[in-house]
Write a protein that holds these residues in place. Structure first.
Motif, mmCIF file in Angstrom:
data_model
loop_
_atom_site.group_PDB
_atom_site.id
_atom_site.type_symbol
_atom_site.label_atom_id
_atom_site.label_comp_id
_atom_site.label_asym_id
_atom_site.label_seq_id
_atom_site.Cartn_x
_atom_site.Cartn_y
_atom_site.Cartn_z
ATOM 1 N N VAL A 1 4.448 6.395 -0.435
ATOM 2 C CA VAL A 1 3.717 6.888 0.739
ATOM 3 C C VAL A 1 4.691 7.117 1.895
ATOM 4 C CG1 VAL A 1 2.068 6.219 2.539
ATOM 5 C CG2 VAL A 1 1.471 5.934 0.128
ATOM 6 N N ALA B 1 -3.005 8.855 2.137
ATOM 7 C CA ALA B 1 -1.699 9.493 2.341
ATOM 8 C C ALA B 1 -1.727 10.953 1.908
ATOM 9 C CB ALA B 1 -0.630 8.724 1.569
ATOM 10 N N LEU C 1 2.161 10.292 -6.307
ATOM 11 C CA LEU C 1 1.013 9.543 -5.801
ATOM 12 C C LEU C 1 -0.264 9.973 -6.511
ATOM 13 C CD1 LEU C 1 1.907 9.500 -2.001
ATOM 14 C CD2 LEU C 1 1.834 7.524 -3.537
ATOM 15 N N VAL D 1 -4.339 3.355 -1.897
ATOM 16 C CA VAL D 1 -3.439 3.697 -0.806
ATOM 17 C C VAL D 1 -2.953 5.146 -0.915
ATOM 18 C CG1 VAL D 1 -1.289 2.976 -1.952
ATOM 19 C CG2 VAL D 1 -1.472 2.834 0.533
ATOM 20 N N CYS D 2 -3.014 5.707 -2.116
ATOM 21 C CA CYS D 2 -2.555 7.084 -2.312
ATOM 22 C C CYS D 2 -3.505 8.094 -1.671
ATOM 23 C CB CYS D 2 -2.440 7.394 -3.797
ATOM 24 S SG CYS D 2 -1.326 6.314 -4.725
#
Length: 366
Positions: free
Chosen positions: A234, A264, A253, A260-261
């Protein structure tokens, strides 16, 4: 000597040289055929022993053929050796273990280690290839030294061999080869073969000065599903100075697919990012497969940059019913606009993927 005589002498010499060259070629081919026939004859009686060796499941079953093959006279073994080496790429498990044991008893690894320092680039490359096929762990350090060889083919073969041997400690030297000293895909393949043990070196390489080293590290982390490195990737997507590295980070990603990908990648589709990065981020959201990406992708259908909108449509086509509802709403609300055309495209792709009849854009103004 007159000019005519000089020309005649020159032509005679050329004719003689051509004749001599032809004789050398014919004799070379004849010698090659003779050697092939001789080697086939010598190895014919030994080939069943090789098959017995790689076909056995226990130590007792392979011990007799192993002993007989290991004690063959040098002339016969030289005829058998190429076939034995070629079998290494075709067998696995106990068969490979027995075959490697035989080749090492015949001194193949020892001879190859010695040949790594030969003057001939062909000999060095062949030796590196053999050591990689054998998975000879003791060759790791000499092969790392070979990465600085003056010959490109030798360097490439050393990279491949280190990947086959699987010594994680070779990761950093291999990464450094990505900057043009070896083919990028070959470096990536070797790093993948090193396994999880290479990940610390790959993460460290994310801050390497060379963008090619950063690029190959990002690519391998994504391909190997290193989900624990998502946070680091990220950071690369957000701030790496290289567009190529950022594009690869977006792709990685999308492959990792952790929560969390998502944020981002959505952020990377924004207009503040480079065009190529926005396109790849939109594509990666489809790889990610999260319905939470649908609102952001729907907004991108109206993006003035064609490939951003097109990639968003392709991603929406992969996100099922939530995406279908958003696409239908886009067609109703933005009829006659490029956004509606991209929405029709996405719906058509969904129909194709589901095996349904295509919905035609009848409601869209002509």
């Amino acid at each position: 000597m007159s000019a005519a005589q000089l020309v005649s002498l020159t032509l005679a010499l050329l004719a003689g040289a051509v004749t001599l060259l032809g004789l050398v070629i014919v004799m070379g081919r004849a010698l090659h055929r003779y050697r092939d026939r001789r080697n086939a004859r010598l190895s014919a009686g030994v080939r069943p022993l090789l098959l017995e060796l790689i076909g056995g499941d226990s130590g007792e079953e392979v011990s007799e053929p192993l002993i007989r093959l290991a004690t063959l006279n040098r002339r016969v073994w030289r005829a058998v050796e190429p076939g034995a080496i070629s079998l290494l790429a075709k067998v696995s498990g106990n068969a490979r273990t027995a075959l490697v044991r035989l080749l090492e008893q015949r001194g193949l690894a020892r001879d190859a280690l010695r040949d790594l320092s030969r003057f001939s680039a062909v000999r060095r490359a062949s030796a590196a290839h053999v050591l990689g096929m054998l998975g000879h762990a003791e060759a790791a350090l000499p092969l790392v030294r070979l990465l600085s060889d003056r010959n490109a083919e030798v360097r490439a073969t050393a990279v491949r061999a280190l990947g086959q041997i699987g010594t994680a400690g070779a990761a950093s030297p291999i990464i450094s080869m990505a900057g043009g000293r070896a083919p990028f895909q070959l470096v990536a393949q070797a790093l993948i073969r090193l396994g999880p043990g290479a990940r610390p070196a790959l993460v460290e390489a994310l801050s390497h000065d060379d963008p090619a080293a950063r690029a190959v590290a990002v690519e391998v982390l994504g391909l190997t599903g290193a989900v624990e490195t998502a946070g680091a990737l990220v950071g690369v997507l957000a701030g790496d100075p290289s567009s190529d590295v950022q594009v690869r980070a977006a792709r990685a990603l999308g492959r990792l697919g952790t929560p969390v990908c998502l944020n981002a990648l959505i952020h990377a589709t924004g207009p503040a990012h480079r065009y190529a990065v926005r396109v790849e981020a939109a594509t990666a959201l489809g790889d990610l497969g999260s319905p939470r990406a649908v609102p952001a992708l729907r907004d991108l259908l109206a993006d003035p940059r064609y490939h951003v909108a097109h990639s968003a449509a392709r991603s929406l086509s992969r996100l099922g019913r939530p995406a279908a509802a958003a696409l239908t709403e886009t067609i109703a609300e933005r009829a006659g606009t490029p956004a509606a055309s991209h929405a029709w495209e996405a719906l058509a792709l969904q129909d194709l993927q589901a095996g349904r009849p295509l919905r035609l854009p009848e409601a869209a103004p002509r």
